[in-house]
Design an enzyme around this catalytic site. Structure first.
Site, PDB file in Angstrom:
ATOM      1  N   THR A  47       1.145  -1.021   0.043  1.00  0.00           N
ATOM      2  CA  THR A  47      -0.251  -0.120  -0.337  1.00  0.00           C
ATOM      3  C   THR A  47       0.734   1.249   0.108  1.00  0.00           C
ATOM      4  OG1 THR A  47      -1.729  -1.377   1.278  1.00  0.00           O
ATOM      5  CG2 THR A  47      -1.669   1.497   0.991  1.00  0.00           C
ATOM      6  N   CYS A  48       1.413   1.438   0.901  1.00  0.00           N
ATOM      7  CA  CYS A  48       2.853   2.330   0.573  1.00  0.00           C
ATOM      8  C   CYS A  48       3.407   2.672  -0.434  1.00  0.00           C
ATOM      9  CB  CYS A  48       3.856   2.575   1.854  1.00  0.00           C
ATOM     10  SG  CYS A  48       3.566   1.550   3.506  1.00  0.00           S
ATOM     11  N   SER A  49       3.851   1.563  -1.184  1.00  0.00           N
ATOM     12  CA  SER A  49       4.533   2.366  -2.391  1.00  0.00           C
ATOM     13  C   SER A  49       3.425   1.823  -3.493  1.00  0.00           C
ATOM     14  CB  SER A  49       5.093   0.917  -2.856  1.00  0.00           C
ATOM     15  OG  SER A  49       6.149   0.198  -2.250  1.00  0.00           O
TER      16      SER A  49
END
Length: 157
Positions: A47-49
């Site tokens: 999700t971060c990337s």
């Protein structure tokens, strides 16, 4: 947990630049500035990337147009990882800050123990900071991704 209206705790973060490792204090990062800071559980994680960092890259100009002096991304990773992750996402408008020992994250009360996944990590959140004082705080519930998104933060400015 830190709340809106409180000053940030005095804890340093690090950043790797072309000139080497920099240790940045609250004074360096937040004094006399209006800043959007967002935190992710881990660089290079799904999700971060795939969403969190890329959305802030996309909305950086619009966020800054609302009177924001800087955008900071913080993660409990080392400065080498944060620099590489930012480069991979063309995040030139985002200051990629490392909280290698989680001291900043713990001082905010926004840490969680992920055990075997990675140990102590940050809860996903975003905040708006004006001269070291939190004026907006958007903390995600576990496994949620809504209030700390770039567009959601932009809509609060």
């Amino acid at each position: 947990m830190i709340t809106q209206g409180q000053n940030l705790p005095v804890v340093s973060l690090t950043k790797l630049t072309d000139d080497g490792m920099q240790t940045l204090t609250n004074e360096d990062l937040f004094a006399d500035k209006k800043v959007v800071l967002f935190a992710v559980p881990g660089a290079f994680t799904p999700t971060c990337s795939n969403a969190h960092l890329p959305e802030f890259v996309t909305f950086a100009d619009k966020i800054k147009a609302k009177g924001i002096d800087a955008i900071y991304c913080v993660s409990v990773n080392d400065a080498f990882v944060m620099k590489a992750w930012g480069e991979q996402h063309n995040a030139q408008e985002i200051n990629m800050l490392a909280d290698g020992d989680a001291s900043f994250t713990k001082a905010l009360g926004l840490d969680k123990d992920t055990a075997g996944f990675g140990g102590v990590r940050s809860i996903r959140y975003a905040m708006v900071i004006d001269d070291q004082t939190v004026i907006g705080l958007y903390v995600e519930q576990d496994k949620e991704f809504a209030v700390s998104r770039a567009e959601a933060v932009l809509n609060t400015l």
